[in-house]
Design a protein around this motif. Sequence first.
Motif, PDB file in Angstrom:
ATOM      1  N   GLY A  33       0.794  -1.226   0.000  1.00 36.66           N
ATOM      2  CA  GLY A  33       0.000   0.000   0.000  1.00 36.66           C
ATOM      3  C   GLY A  33       0.817   1.262   0.000  1.00 36.66           C
ATOM      4  O   GLY A  33       0.262   2.353  -0.103  1.00 36.66           O
ATOM      5  N   GLY A  34       2.132   1.145   0.110  1.00 34.38           N
ATOM      6  CA  GLY A  34       2.991   2.327   0.126  1.00 34.38           C
ATOM      7  C   GLY A  34       3.556   2.649  -1.248  1.00 34.38           C
ATOM      8  O   GLY A  34       3.094   2.143  -2.282  1.00 34.38           O
ATOM      9  N   ILE A  35       4.565   3.499  -1.261  1.00 34.11           N
ATOM     10  CA  ILE A  35       5.221   3.919  -2.506  1.00 34.11           C
ATOM     11  C   ILE A  35       6.412   2.999  -2.764  1.00 34.11           C
ATOM     12  O   ILE A  35       7.250   2.796  -1.887  1.00 34.11           O
ATOM     13  N   CYS A  57      13.485   9.496   4.126  1.00 34.36           N
ATOM     14  CA  CYS A  57      12.387   8.790   4.804  1.00 34.36           C
ATOM     15  C   CYS A  57      11.050   9.020   4.108  1.00 34.36           C
ATOM     16  O   CYS A  57      10.046   9.356   4.753  1.00 34.36           O
ATOM     17  N   SER A  58      11.025   8.857   2.802  1.00 40.16           N
ATOM     18  CA  SER A  58       9.794   9.112   2.048  1.00 40.16           C
ATOM     19  C   SER A  58       9.317   7.913   1.234  1.00 40.16           C
ATOM     20  O   SER A  58       8.211   7.936   0.697  1.00 40.16           O
ATOM     21  N   ILE A  59      10.123   6.840   1.136  1.00 40.56           N
ATOM     22  CA  ILE A  59       9.790   5.702   0.289  1.00 40.56           C
ATOM     23  C   ILE A  59       9.568   4.472   1.163  1.00 40.56           C
ATOM     24  O   ILE A  59      10.298   4.226   2.124  1.00 40.56           O
ATOM     25  N   ASP A  60       8.563   3.676   0.776  1.00 34.05           N
ATOM     26  CA  ASP A  60       8.234   2.485   1.563  1.00 34.05           C
ATOM     27  C   ASP A  60       8.985   1.248   1.094  1.00 34.05           C
ATOM     28  O   ASP A  60       9.338   0.397   1.913  1.00 34.05           O
ATOM     29  N   ALA A  61       9.196   1.128  -0.206  1.00 37.70           N
ATOM     30  CA  ALA A  61       9.812  -0.083  -0.740  1.00 37.70           C
ATOM     31  C   ALA A  61      10.704   0.273  -1.919  1.00 37.70           C
ATOM     32  O   ALA A  61      10.350   1.142  -2.735  1.00 37.70           O
ATOM     33  N   ILE A  62      11.834  -0.408  -2.042  1.00 39.65           N
ATOM     34  CA  ILE A  62      12.752  -0.200  -3.160  1.00 39.65           C
ATOM     35  C   ILE A  62      13.174  -1.572  -3.685  1.00 39.65           C
ATOM     36  O   ILE A  62      13.580  -2.450  -2.910  1.00 39.65           O
TER      37      ILE A  62
END
Length: 464
Positions: A291-293, A360-365
Amino acid sequence: MAARGVKDAGPTVANASNGDAVSCVLCPGLPGQPALLGSKKQGARIDHNMPWSFQRAREVTDLESSRSTEAECCPSKKENPDPTGKARTDGAGATPGPTTTTPSPLPELAKEHFFPSHGARSESRGGFLLLLPVAPSPARPLPPWLQPRPAAAARRVAVAAAAIALDPFQEIKTEQDDASKTEVFACPVCYEPLIRKGPPGMNLPAIYRSGFKCSKCNRSFTSKDVFLDLTVTSGMKEYSELKPARTELFRSPLVSFLYERGWRQNFNRSGFPGRDEEFQMAQDYFQPVAGGILVDVSCGSGLFSRKFASSGAYSSVIALDFSENMLRQCYDYIKQEETPMNTNLALVRADISRLPFASCSIDAIHAGAAIHCWPSPSNAIAEISRVLKPGGVFVATTFLSTPTNSGPFSIDALRPLRQIVGPVNSSYNFFTEGELEDLCRSCGLVNYSSKVQRSFIMFSGQKP
Protein backbone atom coordinates in the motif's frame (compact mmCIF):
# COMPACT_ATOMS: atom_id res chain seq x y z
CA MET A 1 -28.31 67.29 -0.03
CA ALA A 2 -27.67 66.19 -3.57
CA ALA A 3 -30.69 65.27 -5.64
CA ARG A 4 -29.15 62.21 -7.27
CA GLY A 5 -26.20 59.95 -6.58
CA VAL A 6 -26.54 60.36 -2.83
CA LYS A 7 -23.89 58.37 -1.00
CA ASP A 8 -24.72 55.43 1.21
CA ALA A 9 -23.81 57.34 4.36
CA GLY A 10 -27.25 58.99 4.55
CA PRO A 11 -30.86 58.64 3.43
CA THR A 12 -31.19 58.16 -0.31
CA VAL A 13 -33.31 60.50 -2.40
CA ALA A 14 -34.94 59.57 -5.68
CA ASN A 15 -37.14 61.36 -8.19
CA ALA A 16 -40.60 59.94 -7.76
CA SER A 17 -41.95 61.84 -10.75
CA ASN A 18 -39.93 60.03 -13.42
CA GLY A 19 -40.18 56.51 -12.03
CA ASP A 20 -36.83 56.32 -10.24
CA ALA A 21 -36.54 54.16 -7.15
CA VAL A 22 -36.54 55.52 -3.63
CA SER A 23 -33.92 53.65 -1.65
CA CYS A 24 -34.53 52.14 1.75
CA VAL A 25 -33.91 54.67 4.51
CA LEU A 26 -33.32 52.04 7.18
CA CYS A 27 -30.13 50.63 5.66
CA PRO A 28 -28.33 53.54 3.96
CA GLY A 29 -25.01 51.90 4.78
CA LEU A 30 -25.73 48.87 2.55
CA PRO A 31 -24.61 49.81 -0.96
CA GLY A 32 -26.41 48.31 -3.89
CA GLN A 33 -29.48 47.24 -1.85
CA PRO A 34 -32.31 49.65 -2.87
CA ALA A 35 -35.78 49.14 -1.47
CA LEU A 36 -38.12 50.16 -4.30
CA LEU A 37 -40.88 52.22 -2.79
CA GLY A 38 -42.42 53.20 -6.07
CA SER A 39 -42.08 53.45 -9.82
CA LYS A 40 -44.00 55.32 -12.45
CA LYS A 41 -45.41 52.19 -14.11
CA GLN A 42 -45.47 49.45 -11.51
CA GLY A 43 -46.54 51.35 -8.40
CA ALA A 44 -44.96 51.42 -5.00
CA ARG A 45 -43.51 48.18 -3.73
CA ILE A 46 -40.66 46.86 -1.67
CA ASP A 47 -38.03 44.70 -3.35
CA HIS A 48 -35.20 44.41 -0.83
CA ASN A 49 -32.65 41.63 -1.24
CA MET A 50 -31.25 41.52 2.28
CA PRO A 51 -32.12 38.42 4.35
CA TRP A 52 -34.02 40.57 6.86
CA SER A 53 -35.63 42.79 4.23
CA PHE A 54 -39.10 44.17 4.30
CA GLN A 55 -41.00 41.70 2.11
CA ARG A 56 -44.46 42.46 3.46
CA ALA A 57 -45.23 45.57 1.43
CA ARG A 58 -47.95 45.38 -1.19
CA GLU A 59 -48.23 46.98 -4.56
CA VAL A 60 -50.02 50.28 -4.31
CA THR A 61 -51.28 52.90 -6.64
CA ASP A 62 -49.08 54.65 -9.10
CA LEU A 63 -46.93 57.36 -7.57
CA GLU A 64 -48.10 59.71 -10.32
CA SER A 65 -51.48 59.92 -8.61
CA SER A 66 -49.88 60.94 -5.35
CA ARG A 67 -47.41 63.55 -6.66
CA SER A 68 -49.58 66.32 -5.24
CA THR A 69 -49.59 64.78 -1.79
CA GLU A 70 -46.62 64.59 0.46
CA ALA A 71 -45.85 60.98 1.52
CA GLU A 72 -45.66 60.79 5.26
CA CYS A 73 -45.80 58.16 7.98
CA CYS A 74 -46.67 60.44 10.89
CA PRO A 75 -49.84 62.36 11.84
CA SER A 76 -48.49 65.76 10.74
CA LYS A 77 -49.47 66.89 7.27
CA LYS A 78 -48.72 69.90 5.18
CA GLU A 79 -51.27 71.94 3.32
CA ASN A 80 -49.01 72.66 0.36
CA PRO A 81 -47.02 69.70 -1.04
CA ASP A 82 -44.77 71.99 -3.05
CA PRO A 83 -41.90 73.27 -0.85
CA THR A 84 -41.82 76.50 -2.87
CA GLY A 85 -45.37 77.37 -1.69
CA LYS A 86 -46.51 78.04 -5.26
CA ALA A 87 -49.44 76.38 -6.89
CA ARG A 88 -48.60 74.11 -9.81
CA THR A 89 -50.11 74.57 -13.26
CA ASP A 90 -51.40 71.91 -15.57
CA GLY A 91 -50.19 71.28 -19.09
CA ALA A 92 -52.42 74.06 -20.54
CA GLY A 93 -51.05 76.61 -18.13
CA ALA A 94 -54.30 76.95 -16.16
CA THR A 95 -54.02 77.26 -12.44
CA PRO A 96 -56.15 74.70 -10.61
CA GLY A 97 -58.10 75.50 -7.48
CA PRO A 98 -56.97 74.83 -3.95
CA THR A 99 -55.51 71.39 -3.51
CA THR A 100 -57.41 69.08 -1.22
CA THR A 101 -55.24 66.97 0.98
CA THR A 102 -56.15 63.38 0.21
CA PRO A 103 -54.49 60.62 2.17
CA SER A 104 -52.35 58.54 -0.12
CA PRO A 105 -52.15 54.78 0.28
CA LEU A 106 -48.37 55.04 0.13
CA PRO A 107 -47.93 56.72 3.55
CA GLU A 108 -50.35 54.29 5.15
CA LEU A 109 -48.49 51.28 3.77
CA ALA A 110 -45.18 52.82 4.69
CA LYS A 111 -46.45 53.45 8.17
CA GLU A 112 -47.80 49.94 8.45
CA HIS A 113 -44.92 48.03 6.94
CA PHE A 114 -41.82 50.18 7.26
CA PHE A 115 -42.09 52.13 10.49
CA PRO A 116 -44.80 50.50 12.61
CA SER A 117 -45.15 52.11 15.99
CA HIS A 118 -42.33 54.54 15.15
CA GLY A 119 -43.61 56.71 12.34
CA ALA A 120 -41.55 58.75 9.93
CA ARG A 121 -41.14 62.29 8.76
CA SER A 122 -40.86 63.35 5.15
CA GLU A 123 -39.61 66.26 3.12
CA SER A 124 -40.15 67.15 -0.50
CA ARG A 125 -37.42 69.19 -2.14
CA GLY A 126 -37.35 70.22 -5.77
CA GLY A 127 -39.62 67.41 -6.89
CA PHE A 128 -37.71 64.80 -4.91
CA LEU A 129 -39.23 62.76 -2.17
CA LEU A 130 -37.23 62.26 1.03
CA LEU A 131 -38.33 59.78 3.69
CA LEU A 132 -36.64 59.97 7.09
CA PRO A 133 -37.26 57.45 9.88
CA VAL A 134 -38.03 58.65 13.34
CA ALA A 135 -35.52 57.25 15.81
CA PRO A 136 -37.15 54.72 18.14
CA SER A 137 -37.42 55.65 21.75
CA PRO A 138 -35.75 53.47 24.40
CA ALA A 139 -39.15 52.38 25.60
CA ARG A 140 -40.22 51.38 22.11
CA PRO A 141 -37.49 49.19 20.58
CA LEU A 142 -37.57 47.99 16.99
CA PRO A 143 -39.89 45.05 16.41
CA PRO A 144 -38.21 41.65 15.87
CA TRP A 145 -39.00 41.55 12.15
CA LEU A 146 -37.03 44.79 11.66
CA GLN A 147 -33.97 43.57 13.54
CA PRO A 148 -31.18 41.59 11.80
CA ARG A 149 -31.12 37.89 12.42
CA PRO A 150 -28.21 37.12 14.81
CA ALA A 151 -27.14 34.02 12.88
CA ALA A 152 -27.20 35.80 9.54
CA ALA A 153 -25.36 38.79 10.98
CA ALA A 154 -22.73 36.51 12.49
CA ARG A 155 -22.27 34.80 9.15
CA ARG A 156 -21.87 38.14 7.38
CA VAL A 157 -19.28 39.25 9.92
CA ALA A 158 -17.38 35.98 9.60
CA VAL A 159 -17.38 36.14 5.79
CA ALA A 160 -16.25 39.77 5.82
CA ALA A 161 -13.48 39.02 8.28
CA ALA A 162 -12.33 36.07 6.21
CA ALA A 163 -12.33 38.16 3.05
CA ILE A 164 -10.24 40.83 4.72
CA ALA A 165 -7.81 38.41 6.30
CA LEU A 166 -7.38 36.28 3.16
CA ASP A 167 -4.07 36.80 1.47
CA PRO A 168 -3.90 35.13 -1.98
CA PHE A 169 -0.13 34.86 -1.80
CA GLN A 170 -0.40 33.22 1.61
CA GLU A 171 -2.92 30.78 0.14
CA ILE A 172 -0.53 29.88 -2.68
CA LYS A 173 2.31 29.41 -0.21
CA THR A 174 0.11 27.18 1.93
CA GLU A 175 -0.76 25.05 -1.08
CA GLN A 176 2.91 24.76 -1.92
CA ASP A 177 3.73 23.77 1.65
CA ASP A 178 1.00 21.11 1.54
CA ALA A 179 2.30 19.86 -1.80
CA SER A 180 5.82 19.67 -0.39
CA LYS A 181 4.55 17.43 2.36
CA THR A 182 2.84 15.03 -0.05
CA GLU A 183 5.30 14.97 -2.97
CA VAL A 184 8.24 12.58 -2.68
CA PHE A 185 10.43 14.18 -5.35
CA ALA A 186 13.39 16.19 -4.11
CA CYS A 187 16.15 18.20 -5.71
CA PRO A 188 19.09 15.93 -6.62
CA VAL A 189 21.49 18.71 -5.60
CA CYS A 190 20.25 19.81 -2.16
CA TYR A 191 17.49 17.25 -1.45
CA GLU A 192 14.99 20.02 -0.78
CA PRO A 193 11.40 19.01 -1.69
CA LEU A 194 10.48 20.12 -5.20
CA ILE A 195 7.55 22.47 -5.71
CA ARG A 196 5.23 20.99 -8.27
CA LYS A 197 3.09 23.00 -10.68
CA GLY A 198 0.62 21.01 -12.68
CA PRO A 199 -2.02 18.32 -12.29
CA PRO A 200 -1.64 16.12 -9.21
CA GLY A 201 -1.08 12.40 -9.37
CA MET A 202 1.76 9.92 -9.80
CA ASN A 203 0.93 8.79 -13.33
CA LEU A 204 2.41 9.36 -16.77
CA PRO A 205 0.03 12.11 -18.03
CA ALA A 206 0.18 14.07 -14.75
CA ILE A 207 3.97 13.89 -14.48
CA TYR A 208 4.42 14.79 -18.15
CA ARG A 209 2.32 17.95 -17.80
CA SER A 210 3.89 19.04 -14.51
CA GLY A 211 6.87 21.25 -13.83
CA PHE A 212 9.10 20.89 -10.79
CA LYS A 213 11.27 23.54 -9.19
CA CYS A 214 13.66 23.69 -6.26
CA SER A 215 13.06 26.85 -4.26
CA LYS A 216 16.54 26.65 -2.74
CA CYS A 217 18.67 25.97 -5.83
CA ASN A 218 16.22 27.72 -8.16
CA ARG A 219 16.57 24.81 -10.59
CA SER A 220 13.69 23.63 -12.72
CA PHE A 221 13.01 20.07 -13.83
CA THR A 222 10.58 19.06 -16.55
CA SER A 223 9.60 15.93 -18.40
CA LYS A 224 11.83 15.09 -21.33
CA ASP A 225 10.17 12.88 -23.91
CA VAL A 226 8.19 10.48 -21.72
CA PHE A 227 10.11 10.64 -18.44
CA LEU A 228 10.99 13.17 -15.76
CA ASP A 229 14.72 13.91 -15.73
CA LEU A 230 15.91 14.40 -12.13
CA THR A 231 19.64 13.94 -12.64
CA VAL A 232 22.19 16.53 -11.51
CA THR A 233 23.13 17.10 -15.16
CA SER A 234 19.53 17.70 -16.21
CA GLY A 235 19.27 20.82 -18.36
CA MET A 236 23.03 21.28 -18.77
CA LYS A 237 24.03 22.41 -22.26
CA GLU A 238 27.82 22.31 -22.21
CA TYR A 239 28.85 19.82 -19.53
CA SER A 240 28.58 16.06 -20.08
CA GLU A 241 30.05 13.04 -18.37
CA LEU A 242 30.38 9.32 -18.96
CA LYS A 243 29.73 6.53 -16.53
CA PRO A 244 31.74 3.29 -16.45
CA ALA A 245 31.36 1.06 -19.47
CA ARG A 246 29.08 -1.39 -17.62
CA THR A 247 26.69 1.50 -17.00
CA GLU A 248 26.95 3.16 -20.40
CA LEU A 249 26.27 -0.17 -22.10
CA PHE A 250 22.63 -0.05 -21.10
CA ARG A 251 22.18 3.46 -22.48
CA SER A 252 22.64 2.00 -25.93
CA PRO A 253 19.43 1.90 -28.01
CA LEU A 254 20.34 -1.60 -29.23
CA VAL A 255 20.80 -3.10 -25.75
CA SER A 256 17.64 -1.36 -24.56
CA PHE A 257 15.73 -2.89 -27.43
CA LEU A 258 17.13 -6.39 -26.86
CA TYR A 259 16.84 -6.45 -23.07
CA GLU A 260 13.42 -8.16 -22.96
CA ARG A 261 13.90 -9.79 -26.35
CA GLY A 262 16.43 -12.40 -25.28
CA TRP A 263 18.96 -10.59 -23.07
CA ARG A 264 17.13 -11.00 -19.75
CA GLN A 265 15.95 -14.52 -20.60
CA ASN A 266 19.57 -15.74 -20.65
CA PHE A 267 19.82 -15.05 -16.91
CA ASN A 268 18.12 -18.36 -16.19
CA ARG A 269 21.41 -20.05 -17.04
CA SER A 270 22.85 -18.58 -13.85
CA GLY A 271 19.90 -19.70 -11.72
CA PHE A 272 17.48 -16.76 -12.09
CA PRO A 273 13.98 -18.24 -11.64
CA GLY A 274 12.32 -16.02 -14.20
CA ARG A 275 10.13 -12.94 -14.17
CA ASP A 276 6.99 -14.36 -12.58
CA GLU A 277 8.71 -16.29 -9.80
CA GLU A 278 11.10 -13.45 -9.00
CA PHE A 279 8.16 -11.08 -8.82
CA GLN A 280 6.34 -13.32 -6.35
CA MET A 281 9.46 -13.70 -4.21
CA ALA A 282 9.83 -9.92 -4.05
CA GLN A 283 6.15 -9.52 -3.18
CA ASP A 284 6.66 -11.79 -0.18
CA TYR A 285 9.39 -9.51 1.12
CA PHE A 286 7.25 -6.40 0.48
CA GLN A 287 4.18 -7.58 2.37
CA PRO A 288 4.92 -5.41 5.44
CA VAL A 289 4.88 -2.25 3.29
CA ALA A 290 1.98 -3.09 0.96
CA GLY A 291 0.00 0.00 0.00
CA GLY A 292 2.99 2.33 0.13
CA ILE A 293 5.22 3.92 -2.51
CA LEU A 294 7.57 1.56 -4.36
CA VAL A 295 10.58 2.63 -6.42
CA ASP A 296 12.00 0.16 -8.93
CA VAL A 297 15.58 1.41 -9.30
CA SER A 298 17.59 0.41 -12.37
CA CYS A 299 14.25 -0.68 -13.79
CA GLY A 300 15.59 -1.19 -17.31
CA SER A 301 12.69 -1.61 -19.70
CA GLY A 302 10.26 -1.86 -16.80
CA LEU A 303 10.16 -5.66 -16.64
CA PHE A 304 9.12 -5.59 -12.97
CA SER A 305 7.87 -2.01 -12.76
CA ARG A 306 4.87 -2.82 -14.90
CA LYS A 307 4.02 -5.89 -12.82
CA PHE A 308 4.29 -3.94 -9.56
CA ALA A 309 2.02 -1.23 -10.94
CA SER A 310 -0.59 -3.62 -12.34
CA SER A 311 -0.68 -5.64 -9.11
CA GLY A 312 -2.48 -2.80 -7.32
CA ALA A 313 -0.50 -3.54 -4.16
CA TYR A 314 1.11 -0.08 -4.01
CA SER A 315 -0.20 3.46 -3.97
CA SER A 316 2.46 4.55 -6.47
CA VAL A 317 5.23 2.89 -8.47
CA ILE A 318 8.20 4.87 -9.76
CA ALA A 319 10.25 3.25 -12.52
CA LEU A 320 13.72 4.78 -12.20
CA ASP A 321 16.74 4.30 -14.45
CA PHE A 322 19.75 6.25 -15.64
CA SER A 323 19.29 5.11 -19.25
CA GLU A 324 17.04 7.30 -21.35
CA ASN A 325 16.52 4.55 -23.92
CA MET A 326 15.51 2.03 -21.28
CA LEU A 327 12.80 4.40 -20.07
CA ARG A 328 11.57 4.87 -23.64
CA GLN A 329 11.37 1.12 -24.04
CA CYS A 330 9.38 0.94 -20.83
CA TYR A 331 6.93 3.49 -22.18
CA ASP A 332 6.56 1.52 -25.42
CA TYR A 333 5.77 -1.67 -23.49
CA ILE A 334 3.18 0.18 -21.43
CA LYS A 335 1.37 1.19 -24.61
CA GLN A 336 1.66 -2.27 -26.16
CA GLU A 337 0.28 -3.97 -23.06
CA GLU A 338 -2.61 -1.49 -23.01
CA THR A 339 -1.81 -0.59 -19.44
CA PRO A 340 -4.04 2.35 -18.47
CA MET A 341 -2.06 5.57 -18.75
CA ASN A 342 -3.55 6.82 -15.49
CA THR A 343 -2.10 3.87 -13.57
CA ASN A 344 0.02 5.10 -10.67
CA LEU A 345 3.26 4.53 -12.57
CA ALA A 346 5.82 7.28 -13.21
CA LEU A 347 9.01 7.18 -15.29
CA VAL A 348 11.98 9.03 -13.78
CA ARG A 349 15.57 9.32 -14.91
CA ALA A 350 17.97 9.57 -11.97
CA ASP A 351 21.34 8.48 -10.66
CA ILE A 352 21.24 5.62 -8.18
CA SER A 353 23.94 7.38 -6.15
CA ARG A 354 21.86 10.59 -6.00
CA LEU A 355 18.27 9.56 -5.57
CA PRO A 356 15.87 12.50 -6.04
CA PHE A 357 13.67 11.73 -3.05
CA ALA A 358 13.22 13.27 0.34
CA SER A 359 14.69 11.38 3.26
CA CYS A 360 12.39 8.79 4.80
CA SER A 361 9.79 9.11 2.05
CA ILE A 362 9.79 5.70 0.29
CA ASP A 363 8.23 2.49 1.56
CA ALA A 364 9.81 -0.08 -0.74
CA ILE A 365 12.75 -0.20 -3.16
CA HIS A 366 13.44 -2.96 -5.66
CA ALA A 367 16.60 -3.46 -7.71
CA GLY A 368 16.41 -6.39 -10.09
CA ALA A 369 19.71 -7.70 -11.50
CA ALA A 370 21.28 -4.28 -11.10
CA ILE A 371 23.79 -3.92 -8.28
CA HIS A 372 26.60 -5.49 -10.32
CA CYS A 373 26.22 -2.61 -12.83
CA TRP A 374 26.35 0.26 -10.34
CA PRO A 375 29.50 2.42 -10.34
CA SER A 376 29.55 2.57 -6.52
CA PRO A 377 27.30 0.02 -4.81
CA SER A 378 28.17 1.39 -1.35
CA ASN A 379 27.00 4.90 -2.25
CA ALA A 380 23.87 3.47 -3.83
CA ILE A 381 22.90 1.37 -0.80
CA ALA A 382 23.57 4.35 1.45
CA GLU A 383 21.18 6.43 -0.66
CA ILE A 384 18.58 3.69 -0.53
CA SER A 385 18.87 3.61 3.25
CA ARG A 386 18.46 7.40 3.38
CA VAL A 387 15.22 7.57 1.41
CA LEU A 388 13.55 4.54 3.00
CA LYS A 389 11.01 5.18 5.71
CA PRO A 390 11.51 3.52 9.08
CA GLY A 391 10.35 -0.03 8.46
CA GLY A 392 10.89 0.35 4.72
CA VAL A 393 12.12 -2.70 2.79
CA PHE A 394 14.88 -3.04 0.19
CA VAL A 395 14.95 -6.10 -2.08
CA ALA A 396 17.54 -6.80 -4.78
CA THR A 397 18.77 -9.56 -7.03
CA THR A 398 22.20 -10.00 -8.56
CA PHE A 399 24.84 -12.52 -9.59
CA LEU A 400 27.06 -14.02 -6.92
CA SER A 401 30.77 -14.11 -7.57
CA THR A 402 31.77 -17.43 -9.15
CA PRO A 403 34.83 -18.67 -11.03
CA THR A 404 32.77 -18.33 -14.19
CA ASN A 405 32.04 -14.61 -13.89
CA SER A 406 34.93 -13.50 -11.64
CA GLY A 407 37.77 -15.76 -12.61
CA PRO A 408 40.47 -15.98 -9.95
CA PHE A 409 38.86 -13.12 -7.99
CA SER A 410 36.12 -15.47 -6.88
CA ILE A 411 38.64 -16.95 -4.46
CA ASP A 412 38.48 -15.13 -1.13
CA ALA A 413 42.26 -14.83 -0.85
CA LEU A 414 42.53 -13.05 -4.20
CA ARG A 415 39.52 -10.72 -3.91
CA PRO A 416 41.56 -7.81 -2.46
CA LEU A 417 43.48 -7.71 -5.76
CA ARG A 418 40.36 -6.37 -7.46
CA GLN A 419 41.30 -2.91 -6.15
CA ILE A 420 44.42 -3.04 -8.31
CA VAL A 421 42.95 -4.63 -11.40
CA GLY A 422 39.58 -2.95 -11.11
CA PRO A 423 40.52 0.43 -12.68
CA VAL A 424 41.57 -1.27 -15.92
CA ASN A 425 38.82 -3.86 -15.84
CA SER A 426 35.49 -2.83 -17.34
CA SER A 427 33.63 -5.96 -16.25
CA TYR A 428 30.78 -6.05 -13.76
CA ASN A 429 31.10 -6.12 -9.98
CA PHE A 430 30.16 -9.52 -8.57
CA PHE A 431 29.99 -10.03 -4.81
CA THR A 432 29.89 -12.87 -2.34
CA GLU A 433 26.94 -13.26 -0.03
CA GLY A 434 29.05 -12.16 2.91
CA GLU A 435 30.00 -8.93 1.12
CA LEU A 436 26.37 -8.14 0.33
CA GLU A 437 25.32 -8.68 3.92
CA ASP A 438 28.20 -6.53 5.19
CA LEU A 439 27.28 -3.81 2.72
CA CYS A 440 23.66 -3.70 3.85
CA ARG A 441 24.50 -3.64 7.54
CA SER A 442 27.16 -0.97 7.10
CA CYS A 443 24.57 1.26 5.39
CA GLY A 444 22.14 0.98 8.30
CA LEU A 445 19.85 -1.83 7.12
CA VAL A 446 18.80 -4.61 9.48
CA ASN A 447 16.97 -7.94 9.27
CA TYR A 448 19.11 -9.09 6.40
CA SER A 449 17.91 -12.25 4.64
CA SER A 450 18.66 -13.93 1.33
CA LYS A 451 17.68 -16.73 -1.01
CA VAL A 452 20.33 -18.35 -3.19
CA GLN A 453 19.96 -20.52 -6.26
CA ARG A 454 23.27 -21.30 -7.93
CA SER A 455 24.76 -17.87 -8.74
CA PHE A 456 21.41 -16.15 -8.31
CA ILE A 457 20.75 -14.35 -5.02
CA MET A 458 17.80 -12.34 -3.79
CA PHE A 459 18.60 -10.45 -0.60
CA SER A 460 16.65 -8.02 1.54
CA GLY A 461 17.24 -5.48 4.27
CA GLN A 462 14.96 -3.23 6.31
CA LYS A 463 15.29 0.31 7.57
CA PRO A 464 15.11 0.29 11.38
